[in-house]
Every structure is written in C-alpha cells, then in structure tokens.
Design a protein around this motif. Structure first.
Motif, short mmCIF file in Angstrom:
data_model
loop_
_atom_site.label_atom_id
_atom_site.label_comp_id
_atom_site.label_asym_id
_atom_site.label_seq_id
_atom_site.Cartn_x
_atom_site.Cartn_y
_atom_site.Cartn_z
N ASP A 153 77.30 95.98 78.72
CA ASP A 153 78.57 96.27 79.38
C ASP A 153 78.54 95.84 80.85
OD1 ASP A 153 79.99 97.39 77.24
OD2 ASP A 153 79.01 99.33 77.53
N ASP A 154 79.58 95.13 81.26
CA ASP A 154 79.87 94.80 82.65
C ASP A 154 78.62 94.59 83.53
OD1 ASP A 154 81.38 94.27 84.90
OD2 ASP A 154 81.86 96.36 85.30
N PRO A 155 77.83 93.57 83.24
CA PRO A 155 76.62 93.37 84.03
C PRO A 155 76.88 93.01 85.49
CG PRO A 155 77.02 91.49 82.60
CD PRO A 155 78.00 92.54 82.20
N PHE A 156 78.11 92.58 85.83
CA PHE A 156 78.42 92.19 87.20
C PHE A 156 78.85 93.37 88.06
CE2 PHE A 156 78.40 88.20 85.03
CZ PHE A 156 77.99 87.28 85.97
N ALA A 157 78.85 94.57 87.51
CA ALA A 157 79.24 95.75 88.29
C ALA A 157 78.41 95.84 89.56
CB ALA A 157 79.04 97.01 87.44
N ALA A 158 79.09 96.10 90.68
CA ALA A 158 78.46 96.28 92.00
C ALA A 158 77.73 95.03 92.50
CB ALA A 158 77.50 97.46 91.98
N SER A 159 78.04 93.86 91.93
CA SER A 159 77.37 92.62 92.37
C SER A 159 78.12 91.92 93.50
CB SER A 159 77.26 91.65 91.19
OG SER A 159 78.55 91.15 90.81
N GLY A 160 79.38 92.27 93.69
CA GLY A 160 80.21 91.57 94.68
C GLY A 160 80.90 90.35 94.12
N PHE A 161 80.66 90.01 92.85
CA PHE A 161 81.24 88.81 92.25
C PHE A 161 82.76 88.87 92.26
CE2 PHE A 161 82.49 85.97 88.81
CZ PHE A 161 81.62 84.90 88.92
N ALA A 162 83.34 90.00 91.81
CA ALA A 162 84.79 90.10 91.72
C ALA A 162 85.46 90.02 93.08
CB ALA A 162 85.18 91.40 91.02
N ASP A 163 84.74 90.37 94.14
CA ASP A 163 85.32 90.37 95.48
C ASP A 163 85.51 88.97 96.05
OD1 ASP A 163 85.23 93.15 95.37
OD2 ASP A 163 83.23 93.22 96.29
N LEU A 164 84.91 87.94 95.41
CA LEU A 164 84.99 86.58 95.95
C LEU A 164 86.36 85.95 95.71
CD1 LEU A 164 81.51 85.14 94.88
CD2 LEU A 164 82.18 86.05 97.12
N TYR A 203 79.11 82.01 94.59
CA TYR A 203 79.38 82.34 93.18
C TYR A 203 78.11 82.12 92.35
CZ TYR A 203 84.42 83.29 92.64
OH TYR A 203 85.68 83.87 92.65
N LEU A 204 77.48 80.97 92.52
CA LEU A 204 76.31 80.64 91.72
C LEU A 204 75.13 81.54 92.04
CD1 LEU A 204 76.52 76.73 91.80
CD2 LEU A 204 76.99 78.23 89.84
N GLU A 205 75.01 81.92 93.30
CA GLU A 205 73.92 82.80 93.70
C GLU A 205 74.04 84.16 93.01
OE1 GLU A 205 71.93 84.43 97.89
OE2 GLU A 205 74.06 83.89 97.81
N ILE A 206 75.24 84.75 93.04
CA ILE A 206 75.44 86.05 92.40
C ILE A 206 75.30 85.91 90.89
CG2 ILE A 206 77.08 87.91 91.97
CD1 ILE A 206 78.26 87.39 94.74
N PHE A 207 75.87 84.84 90.34
CA PHE A 207 75.79 84.62 88.90
C PHE A 207 74.33 84.56 88.44
CE2 PHE A 207 75.76 82.09 85.03
CZ PHE A 207 76.82 82.59 84.31
N ALA A 208 73.54 83.75 89.13
CA ALA A 208 72.13 83.60 88.75
C ALA A 208 71.37 84.91 88.89
CB ALA A 208 71.48 82.51 89.60
N ASP A 209 71.69 85.67 89.93
CA ASP A 209 71.00 86.94 90.15
C ASP A 209 71.31 87.92 89.03
OD1 ASP A 209 69.54 88.90 91.92
OD2 ASP A 209 71.49 89.88 91.81
N VAL A 210 72.56 88.02 88.65
CA VAL A 210 72.96 88.94 87.58
C VAL A 210 72.35 88.51 86.25
CG1 VAL A 210 74.93 89.74 86.19
CG2 VAL A 210 75.08 89.70 88.69
N MET A 211 72.41 87.23 85.96
CA MET A 211 71.84 86.74 84.69
C MET A 211 70.34 87.01 84.61
SD MET A 211 74.47 85.42 83.03
CE MET A 211 73.98 84.15 81.86
N ALA A 212 69.64 86.81 85.73
CA ALA A 212 68.20 87.04 85.73
C ALA A 212 67.87 88.53 85.67
CB ALA A 212 67.59 86.42 86.99
N ARG A 213 68.61 89.34 86.42
CA ARG A 213 68.31 90.77 86.48
C ARG A 213 68.47 91.44 85.12
NH1 ARG A 213 72.34 93.79 89.00
NH2 ARG A 213 72.62 91.97 90.33
N HIS A 214 69.45 90.96 84.34
CA HIS A 214 69.69 91.55 83.01
C HIS A 214 69.15 90.69 81.88
CE1 HIS A 214 72.27 94.73 84.64
NE2 HIS A 214 72.82 93.81 85.42
N ALA A 215 68.43 89.63 82.23
CA ALA A 215 67.85 88.72 81.23
C ALA A 215 68.90 88.24 80.24
CB ALA A 215 66.69 89.39 80.50
N LEU A 216 70.05 87.82 80.77
CA LEU A 216 71.17 87.40 79.93
C LEU A 216 71.05 85.94 79.53
CD1 LEU A 216 74.15 89.10 81.82
CD2 LEU A 216 73.10 89.84 79.68
N ASP A 217 71.48 85.66 78.30
CA ASP A 217 71.56 84.28 77.81
C ASP A 217 72.95 83.70 77.99
OD1 ASP A 217 68.86 83.99 76.51
OD2 ASP A 217 69.58 85.77 75.46
#
Length: 514
Positions: A316-327, A416-430
C-alpha cells in the motif's frame, strides 16, 4: 488455399493469428489488406478514426506477398495492417496536427514532409502495411478527445457516448474497432495511456529517448514527447516496440537507448509467470493526492486479488511521506496537468519544421506563426494557453532558434527520479500497478476531462508505463491498469502485463454501430 478477402474476419485479429495464416497459406497480405479496407469503408464514416487512407496500401501488401512467395525471410509484422498518428511525418501526406490552418483543403497550408519520420520508416522497413493516418485534436492539446479537429470528432469504439481519450484518439479507435491490427501513438501528457485505457487497449508509454521522435510534430520534443504502440494485446504491442526502439542518427537523444534494449527483443521476454514473487506498489496519496472513485476502488481491489493469485506481493502507498506528490504543479484550470517541460515548444517546432525539407511551405517558427496567426494557440482562449504560465516560455518564444533554458525542468526530473529510486529501493519494489483512470469515462460532449493517475509524473520523470485492460465499470466504461517502472524497465513491465492479461482476459470486442 488462400482465403478471399470476403471470408476473412478481421475482428480482434492478432499478429500471431495473422502470421499463422501466412505460414500455412490460408492468408495473403493482399487479401488481409482488402478485408481491412472494406471494414474501414463500413465502420470509419461513423467513428472517424482514420482521416487519410493510403492509396498504396494494397500495392504494399502485394509486394509483401511477392517477397514471401520468393522465399524471403520476413519479420513478424510483415504484411500486418497498421495505422499511424497524423502527427508523424509520412511522405505523400500532410502532417496537419488536427488544425484547419495546417491543411490546404480547409483553407490552411500543408506541411508536406520530404522524408518519413524514423518511426514510420521503421514500420515500412519491417513490411507493415500502413493503411492510413489517424485523427488528433488541434495541436494534440488535449488528452481527452479529438472534438476540435478539422476532420471532426473521433468516437470511442467501446461506446460513442464516452470520451475516446486523446490526443491519439484516432489510433485508439482504429485499433479498438479492428480497423487495423495496431497503431502508432505519441505522448506528451497522456496521449498514449489515456486513449488506450479509454478503449480497453494495451498502450506502451516508453522511457523517454528509447524511441526516436524526430519527424513527429512536437509539443515537448526535447523534454517529454515519446512515441509508442497501441494494440489489443500485450504481445502485439511488444512486437511493435521491438521495431520502434533504439538509436536513430536523426535523434541524438536516443543515444541513451544504446545498450538498454533486451537481447532478443521485448516480445521474447513475455512470460505467464512474470508476476510470481514480484513486489508492486499500489496507488495512494503519497504518489498523488487525488482520490479514486468508489467503483474504481472496487475494480482495483478485484485486480489486486487477481494479481495476488498470480503470486504478486502488493504494498500500500509506498510513496507515503516521500515528498513525491508535493512535486506536482497543476497548470491553471486543470485537474492535475503539469505542463513543465513544454516551454521548449518553439525550439522543438523550429527543429521539426527545418526537417520537413527545403521545399516545405513552412520552414521556421516564424513561418509557422505567420501561417497560423488567425488563431493564436497561446491566447487566453487558445488550446495551449496554459503554456503562458511556464517561467521560461517567454524566453523560448522570443528566440526559438536558441536551445531552450531547460535547467529547471531537468532539475525537476532529477528530483522525481531521485525520490522514485529511493522508494523503489527502500521497499524492494519491482514496479507499481495503478488504475490508469481514477473514475469512469465522462461523456464525450461536455467540459469534463479524463482523470488519470500517472500522466505528468511519468512524463516529467521520463518513466515507462504499460496499460492493460482490467475490466469494465457498470456503465460499460473500460477499466485499465497501468504498470509503471524504472527507466528502461519495459521488458519487466510488459512481462507482468502479459501475465495478468493471460490470466484474466478482461478485454472484450466492442459492439460497433456502423
């Protein structure tokens, strides 16, 4: 014995079935082309998907038959009937951008290219039979419909009352209505994913710079524009991307794609176990603070159950509190359309016009403005009025020959890419899997627009997405998922979409009304 065109049922035909017919001699490219042309004659007057027919289509098909009879080894799309979006240069046809001022038969000036765009050239070289060019709204300015085109509106093949999606409305309707097997589309802000989802189709919005977009009328050619396929199934879309992707000397930015295509091609990577063990992020306010409708939530919940049954692990919502939506910074008057990056239009259009050739009636941005001064697209009532709010647009407009000041845009892409990569790595998302639209399609007539979930985020970041049919609302409006991943992850996204498609088979042929 080869079938006659009268006996060929083209409804929902796939490349696989067509190639099987070519291989066993029950089908010829000429008979197939004739059958599609007959269907276009019967269906297209109502739905208005194709605005220019290619008079050489049948001759091209006969040439494929001759080459096959001579024993030549041909590719998987040789002899397959396709359409291309009006904005893509094709020798012998004007590129009108849906605008009456850019078409001589409606009182405008013709933009006649001296050469094909690279993507059209690649389709021709592969032996595709190009049936014609498809309708778009004026300057591809809306992702919802093509109501303002000089050729008239395009209707949604699923139900003419619904929005067809834009700006590749004609390509989507042609494919959905089986007026072609597949088609080429192009996106700056949703113009592949929106029409594909609006008509229960597979669309590939590729990584920025994977596919050349030289020779395609731009909105943001150097920052956001991408060309990709729309098809009725994942395999056909993947086969088309195999043709389109890769470096072109006509488009310097595609050097980034060198080494990024999979060995053997995208279609070779399709598997029916691709969701097994994959970790996928779900839509939530951390990605974009726009709610899904109650019915969308129910359809999305069912799709999650279907993916879980295939072995996917959903978060669920892995981008929560990442700042992604604020961009995001929605343009004035829009639901969530962020136009940043489009300030390069004058420069990109200048380069596009220069490519038309020395005999072109319009050779520069200055010529373009003079030819279209009757309707200023940037005026308060113009189709591109929102561009006036972009901070660097005035400077780009003042000197369209100078490379645009895009520093702020590319800094935004990096963030955008920095936050995206961080979230994907932190949650080990494919990857991510979202509903592509937040609610059912609005009516074609009216002031409402499509409400999507991923358009500006992945356009600005340059990320890929693959849409796939996932059901229908009670109204009959299509419900599509979109798989999103890191740059150059098309192979994985297509494989997951193929697994889901193979297990669910949600798409159904529309009930057309000729």
């Amino acid at each position: 014995m080869t079938s006659s065109s009268d006996s060929i049922d083209v409804l929902e035909l796939t490349v696989e079935r067509i190639q099987a017919g070519f291989a066993d001699g029950t089908l010829s490219a000429a008979a197939l082309c004739t059958a599609y042309l007959a269907r276009i004659e019967r269906i297209n007057p109502r739905y208005n998907a194709i605005i220019f027919l290619n008079p050489a289509a049948l001759d091209d098909a006969r040439e494929i038959d001759r080459r096959r009879a001579a024993g030549e080894t041909l590719g998987p799309l040789a002899g397959v009937p396709v359409v291309v979006k009006d904005t893509m240069d094709m020798v012998g046809f004007p590129t009108t951008g849906g605008w009456s001022l850019l078409y001589s038969k409606t009182g405008g000036v013709d933009l006649l290219p001296a050469t094909d765009s690279p993507v059209v050239a690649r389709m021709r070289a592969a032996g595709c039979v190009i049936l014609g060019k498809t309708n778009v709204p004026v300057l591809s300015a809306t992702g919802s419909h093509a109501n303002d085109s000089w050729a008239g509106p395009t209707l949604n093949a699923v139900d003419p009352a619904f929005m067809p999606g834009g700006s590749s409305a004609g390509t989507a309707t042609a494919v959905a209505a089986s007026l072609a097997v597949l088609g080429l589309a192009e996106e700056t802000g949703g113009s592949i994913q929106n029409p594909a989802s609006a008509q229960a189709l597979v669309g590939i919005k590729p990584t920025f710079a994977l596919v050349p977009n030289a020779g395609v009328m731009p909105l943001a050619g150097s920052t956001r524009d991408v060309v990709g396929p729309i098809a009725r199934c994942v395999r056909d879309a993947a086969l088309t991307l195999d043709l389109l992707a890769g470096y072109s000397p006509e488009d310097a930015k595609t050097v980034a794609a060198v080494g990024m295509r999979p060995r053997g091609g995208y279609a070779a990577g399709l598997r029916t176990d691709a969701l097994q063990g994959r970790r996928l992020g779900l839509y939530g306010p951390g990605w974009r603070d726009r709610a899904l409708s109650a019915e969308t939530i129910e359809l999305y919940r069912r799709a999650q159950q279907e993916m879980s049954a295939r072995g996917a692990v959903l978060l669920d919502d892995p981008f929560a509190a990442s700042g992604f939506a604020d961009l995001g910074q929605p343009a004035p008057g829009s639901d969530h359309f962020d136009a940043r990056g489009m300030e390069t239009l004058p420069y990109d259009m200048q380069k596009y016009l220069e490519r038309l050739g020395p005999d072109a009636a319009v050779k520069s941005w200055r010529d373009f403005v003079a030819a279209t001064r009757a309707e200023d697209p940037f005026a308060p009532t113009g189709v591109l009025t929102y561009m006036s709010s972009l901070p660097d647009f005035a400077a780009c407009l003042a000197d369209p020959a100078a490379p645009p000041a895009s520093t702020a845009f590319f800094a935004l892409r990096e963030r955008y890419l920095e936050i995206f990569a961080d979230v994907m790595a932190r949650h080990a998302l494919d990857g991510l899997v979202f509903p592509q639209l937040r609610d059912a399609l609005p009516p074609r007539e009216g002031t409402e627009t499509l409400h999507e979930t991923t358009v500006c985020e992945i356009n600005i970041a340059g990320l890929p997405g693959v849409t796939v049919p996932a059901g229908y609302y009670a109204s009959g409006s299509p419900f599509n998922l979109i798989f999103v991943g890191a740059q150059w992850s098309e192979t994985a996204l297509l494989a997951m979409a193929y697994d889901y498609e193979s297990a669910t088979r949600h798409r159904r042929a529309p009930d057309l009304k000729p």
